[in-house]
Scaffold this motif. Structure first.
Motif, short mmCIF file in Angstrom:
data_model
loop_
_atom_site.label_atom_id
_atom_site.label_comp_id
_atom_site.label_asym_id
_atom_site.label_seq_id
_atom_site.Cartn_x
_atom_site.Cartn_y
_atom_site.Cartn_z
N TYR A 94 -43.42 -6.92 4.77
CA TYR A 94 -43.20 -8.01 3.83
C TYR A 94 -44.12 -7.81 2.63
CZ TYR A 94 -40.66 -10.10 7.67
OH TYR A 94 -39.77 -10.33 8.68
N THR A 107 -37.30 -13.59 8.58
CA THR A 107 -36.29 -12.73 9.21
C THR A 107 -35.88 -13.44 10.50
OG1 THR A 107 -37.30 -10.74 8.30
CG2 THR A 107 -35.84 -10.45 10.20
N SER A 118 -37.43 -16.64 14.61
CA SER A 118 -37.74 -16.26 13.23
C SER A 118 -39.14 -15.69 13.12
CB SER A 118 -37.65 -17.46 12.30
OG SER A 118 -36.33 -17.93 12.23
N HIS A 135 -29.97 -9.27 13.41
CA HIS A 135 -30.90 -10.02 12.56
C HIS A 135 -30.34 -10.20 11.15
CE1 HIS A 135 -31.72 -5.79 11.75
NE2 HIS A 135 -32.24 -6.15 10.58
N THR A 136 -31.04 -11.03 10.39
CA THR A 136 -30.69 -11.25 8.99
C THR A 136 -31.93 -11.64 8.20
OG1 THR A 136 -29.14 -12.35 7.49
CG2 THR A 136 -30.14 -13.72 9.19
N ALA A 137 -31.86 -11.44 6.90
CA ALA A 137 -32.93 -11.86 6.00
C ALA A 137 -32.56 -13.21 5.41
CB ALA A 137 -33.09 -10.83 4.87
N THR A 147 -38.72 -6.49 0.89
CA THR A 147 -39.16 -5.94 2.17
C THR A 147 -38.97 -4.42 2.13
OG1 THR A 147 -36.98 -6.33 3.16
CG2 THR A 147 -38.71 -7.94 3.65
#
Length: 162
Positions: A94, A107, A118, A135-137, A147
């Motif tokens: 990050y 995330t 998260s 996963h996802t941002a 990132t």
């Protein structure tokens, strides 16, 4: 892993100055989201994170097969996706310099029993996870989200595939 990278400000300046491209997709049937740029081994960012990788028990014997930076504009959502197989790993760094819980930016991971976990985007934080984790941002509300991603394969898997 927190506080593993000492030169966060210099890394942030470097990744802000890189040229980004639109058009990467997380899944074959999904629309592109975000911007990306490949990360050269000659950059300060690569060298700083690689110093961590060399000492990390999970990653030190793996093959790095891709390094890049993700950039999402405020309010831009990514798709849920996986990064590869259970024999591969993803490292995320990050890169933003400030953290505000109300900005979001975490995330999110989706478990097999459909619960979410998260990880907060603490500046300088590194997370490592198996590439087959869905996963996802999450976007920040008002600032760009950076990132750095390193993708790893097992040496034996990598040698068989090439």
């Amino acid at each position: 892993y927190d506080n593993q990278i000492q030169n966060k400000e210099d890394i942030y300046k470097e990744i802000c100055s890189l040229p980004y491209n639109f058009g990467e997709t997380d899944n074959v049937d999904s629309k592109p989201t975000g911007l990306t740029t490949e990360l050269s081994e000659t950059t300060l960012t690569y060298k700083s994170i690689y110093a961590f990788v060399k000492e990390n028990e999970t990653l030190k014997d793996k093959i790095i097969h891709r390094t890049f930076v993700n950039l999402f504009i405020p309010g831009e959502y990514a798709n849920y996706h996986t990064d590869g197989s259970s024999k591969e790993y993803t490292l995320l760094y990050y890169a933003n310099l400030n953290f505000d819980l109300d900005e979001d930016g975490e995330t999110k991971f989706l478990s097999e029993n459909n619960t979410l976990s998260s990880i907060l985007p603490i500046p300088g934080r590194i997370i490592v996870f198996p590439a087959d984790y869905k996963h996802t941002a999450s976007p920040y509300r008002t600032i760009h989200r950076f990132t750095v991603a390193f993708k790893f394969k097992e040496k034996t898997w990598y040698n068989q595939a090439n």
